[in-house]
Each structure stands twice: as structure tokens, then as C-alpha cells.
Enzyme design. Structure first.
Site, PDB file in Angstrom:
ATOM      1  N   HIS A  43      48.249  27.943 -61.128  1.00  0.00           N
ATOM      2  CA  HIS A  43      49.477  27.143 -61.227  1.00  0.00           C
ATOM      3  C   HIS A  43      49.227  26.008 -62.229  1.00  0.00           C
ATOM      4  O   HIS A  43      48.906  24.887 -61.839  1.00  0.00           O
ATOM      5  CB  HIS A  43      49.810  26.590 -59.837  1.00  0.00           C
ATOM      6  CG  HIS A  43      51.172  25.973 -59.732  1.00  0.00           C
ATOM      7  ND1 HIS A  43      51.964  26.124 -58.616  1.00  0.00           N
ATOM      8  CD2 HIS A  43      51.885  25.197 -60.575  1.00  0.00           C
ATOM      9  CE1 HIS A  43      53.105  25.471 -58.795  1.00  0.00           C
ATOM     10  NE2 HIS A  43      53.074  24.892 -59.974  1.00  0.00           N
ATOM     11  N   GLU A  70      52.042  30.792 -61.659  1.00  0.00           N
ATOM     12  CA  GLU A  70      53.196  30.083 -61.112  1.00  0.00           C
ATOM     13  C   GLU A  70      53.423  28.801 -61.889  1.00  0.00           C
ATOM     14  O   GLU A  70      52.475  28.225 -62.421  1.00  0.00           O
ATOM     15  CB  GLU A  70      53.028  29.653 -59.650  1.00  0.00           C
ATOM     16  CG  GLU A  70      51.920  30.191 -58.875  1.00  0.00           C
ATOM     17  CD  GLU A  70      51.765  29.513 -57.517  1.00  0.00           C
ATOM     18  OE1 GLU A  70      51.945  30.247 -56.565  1.00  0.00           O
ATOM     19  OE2 GLU A  70      51.464  28.316 -57.415  1.00  0.00           O
ATOM     20  N   HIS A 190      52.446  29.016 -49.171  1.00  0.00           N
ATOM     21  CA  HIS A 190      52.348  27.569 -48.937  1.00  0.00           C
ATOM     22  C   HIS A 190      51.918  27.281 -47.511  1.00  0.00           C
ATOM     23  O   HIS A 190      52.603  27.637 -46.561  1.00  0.00           O
ATOM     24  CB  HIS A 190      53.633  26.796 -49.243  1.00  0.00           C
ATOM     25  CG  HIS A 190      53.337  25.569 -50.055  1.00  0.00           C
ATOM     26  ND1 HIS A 190      52.771  24.452 -49.501  1.00  0.00           N
ATOM     27  CD2 HIS A 190      53.455  25.329 -51.365  1.00  0.00           C
ATOM     28  CE1 HIS A 190      52.581  23.564 -50.446  1.00  0.00           C
ATOM     29  NE2 HIS A 190      52.971  24.062 -51.602  1.00  0.00           N
TER      30      HIS A 190
HETATM   31  N1  PXP Z   1      53.013  29.327 -53.703  1.00  0.00           N
HETATM   32  C1  PXP Z   1      53.413  28.354 -54.539  1.00  0.00           C
HETATM   33  C2  PXP Z   1      54.658  28.569 -55.333  1.00  0.00           C
HETATM   34  C3  PXP Z   1      52.672  27.183 -54.696  1.00  0.00           C
HETATM   35  O1  PXP Z   1      53.081  26.227 -55.533  1.00  0.00           O
HETATM   36  C4  PXP Z   1      51.470  27.021 -53.954  1.00  0.00           C
HETATM   37  C5  PXP Z   1      50.651  25.788 -54.137  1.00  0.00           C
HETATM   38  O2  PXP Z   1      50.260  25.662 -55.462  1.00  0.00           O
HETATM   39  C6  PXP Z   1      51.099  28.077 -53.103  1.00  0.00           C
HETATM   40  C7  PXP Z   1      51.891  29.192 -52.981  1.00  0.00           C
HETATM   41  C8  PXP Z   1      49.842  28.009 -52.290  1.00  0.00           C
HETATM   42  O3  PXP Z   1      49.951  27.027 -51.315  1.00  0.00           O
HETATM   43  P1  PXP Z   1      48.658  26.554 -50.526  1.00  0.00           P
HETATM   44  O4  PXP Z   1      47.755  25.901 -51.517  1.00  0.00           O
HETATM   45  O5  PXP Z   1      49.191  25.614 -49.499  1.00  0.00           O
HETATM   46  O6  PXP Z   1      48.033  27.795 -49.922  1.00  0.00           O
END
Ligand code: PXP
Length: 238
Positions: A43, A70, A190
């Protein structure tokens, strides 16, 4: 089968804390795949405080599984994704100064913009996914943009799980059923972790992919990366 894509941003965060190249982000991506990850997620943010644009370019050639990038589709993000050509791009409406993504798209307000960006990526042969909450209006309008998939923002599930798991999962089951009816593929991510992942998976087994970063990399400090990835995979196995 629900795939596990490991988000390696936290490895970059640790590296950036000192400068230099420890821990090595490229090796982390190689090892995650060796240890059983079905994909790697990065990301890149405009300030490059986690994964840098150069990391994304460096990682591309060592991907043997699936590469998911992402981010908020700024011009520089779109150019990066088009030059790297990952298997999937996940569009996220995160503010520049947000600590982490904290909301899905308002796909009504952004429908024209998203339709345009989705078309750009699809023309380049890159699968698209839009980060959304469980509101059916946002899911319906995500489908209108022509996106291949949505990614459900699971923070509300994760924060409600310890209080009342059945209540926390309910809107996600409904959203995933609705998205499936609309012909959308569904990812999720997330705040998923070793406590809440299996219940999520058991209730919505048709989720195609979960992307997990923060909890998984934190668990790896205690349990080791190989063991941790195997433990997360087992949550998705039954
Ligand atoms: N999906 C998206 C769109 C995200 O922005 C993130 C965090 O960067 C995640 C998934 C992963 O979340 P976590 O780090 O809480 O597992």
C-alpha cells in the site's frame, strides 16, 4: 478457497524507522510466499512512509503468487500501477494523513471518477477491487463502476467481534450475499487476526481473498513468520 494475501507495509515501516535496509522488504515478500502466502499486498502512500514506490517496482519480479497494490488513485499511483501491472489493484479512499485506511468509498459521490479509473486499469488487464463498507448502496454503485471485485472494510466486524460475534458478522454476511448476487468477487480486510479470522471465514466462505498486515506481522514477532503464516492459513482451511 479464501486466499491469504500478506500486506508487508509494516516491514517497510520498521525498515524506515532506521534508514538502511533492515528488515529487507524484498526478502520478506520472498519469504511470505515461501511460507505459504497466496499473495503479497503493498500500500504505497504519497509520503512513502511505509512502502516506497521503488519497493513496489523491486518486488514485482519476485512475485510468484499474486500481487495486489492498494491505494488512493492519485495520478502518480495510477502511473505506478500501470507500469508495474500487478494482478490486482485495490482502490482505497484514504486521506494522505490517515494513519491507516479508515473508511470505504462513497461510491455514489465518486461513481464517475471510479468508473473512469476502473476502466483504465481493466484496459491494461489489471483486476480491480474497490474498498467499501457493508452499506448496500455503496455495493450496488460499486458494481455500476464495472469493478471486478469489492473489498469489504472489516474494521467494524473486528471491533464488534469480542462483544457479540453473531451481531458483528451479520451485516457482512448480508453484504457478501448481495455482492455475490450482483456478480462481484469479494475480498475482505482490515483488523483481521488470529482470533476473528476463522469465524469470518466460516460464515462467508465465498470470500476470495483476505489481505492482512498489522496483526500478522505483529504475531510474527512472537511466533515467527513461517509459523504465523501457517497459522493464518489454517484459519482459512475449515
Ligand atoms: N485492506 C486495505 C484496503 C488496507 O488499507 C489495509 C491496511 O493497509 C488492509 C486491508 C490490512 O489491514 P490490517 O493491517 O489491519 O490487516
Amino acid at each position: 478457497m479464501t486466499k491469504l494475501s500478506v500486506n508487508i507495509n509494516k516491514i517497510a515501516t520498521l525498515r524506515n524507522a532506521r534508514g538502511g535496509n533492515i528488515p529487507n522488504v524484498l526478502n520478506a515478500a520472498i519469504n511470505c510466499q515461501l511460507y505459504g502466502a497466496d499473495g503479497i499486498t503493498v500500500h504505497p502512500r504519497p509520503d512513502e512512509r511505509h512502502i516506497r514506490y521503488k519497493d513496489v517496482l523491486d518486488i514485482r519480479p519476485i512475485i510468484k503468487t499474486e500481487f495486489n497494490i492498494e491505494g488512493n488513485p492519485s495520478d502518480s499511483f495510477i502511473d505506478l500501477v500501470l507500469s508495474v501491472r500487478p494482478h490486482q489493484v485495490t482502490l482505497v479512499p484514504d486521506r494522505h494523513d490517515a494513519i491507516t485506511s479508515n473508511a470505504g468509498w462513497d461510491t455514489v459521490r465518486n461513481r464517475i471518477f471510479l468508473t473512469d479509473v476502473v476502466a483504465t486499469f481493466k484496459k491494461a488487464g489489471i483486476r480491480t477491487s474497490l474498498f467499501v463498507d457493508t452499506n448496500p448502496v455503496n455495493i450496488e454503485n460499486a458494481a455500476v463502476t464495472g469493478t471486478d471485485r469489492i473489498e469489504l472494510y472489516t474494521e467494524p466486524y473486528a471491533s464488534g467481534f469480542s462483544l457479540n460475534a453473531a451481531e458483528a458478522i451479520e451485516p457482512f454476511i448480508k453484504a457478501a450475499e448481495f455482492a455475490r448476487e450482483l456478480g462481484l468477487g469479494i475480498n475482505a480486510g482490515h483488523d483481521l487476526n488470529l482470533d476473528n479470522l476463522n469465524y469470518f471465514h466460516k460464515n462467508i466462505p465465498w470470500i476470495l481473498e483476505v489481505s492482512i498486515g498489522h496483526a500478522l506481522i505483529s504475531d510474527a514477532l512472537y511466533l515467527g513468520l513461517e509459523n504465523t503464516i501457517q497459522m493464518y492459513k489454517r484459519q482459512l482451511a475449515d
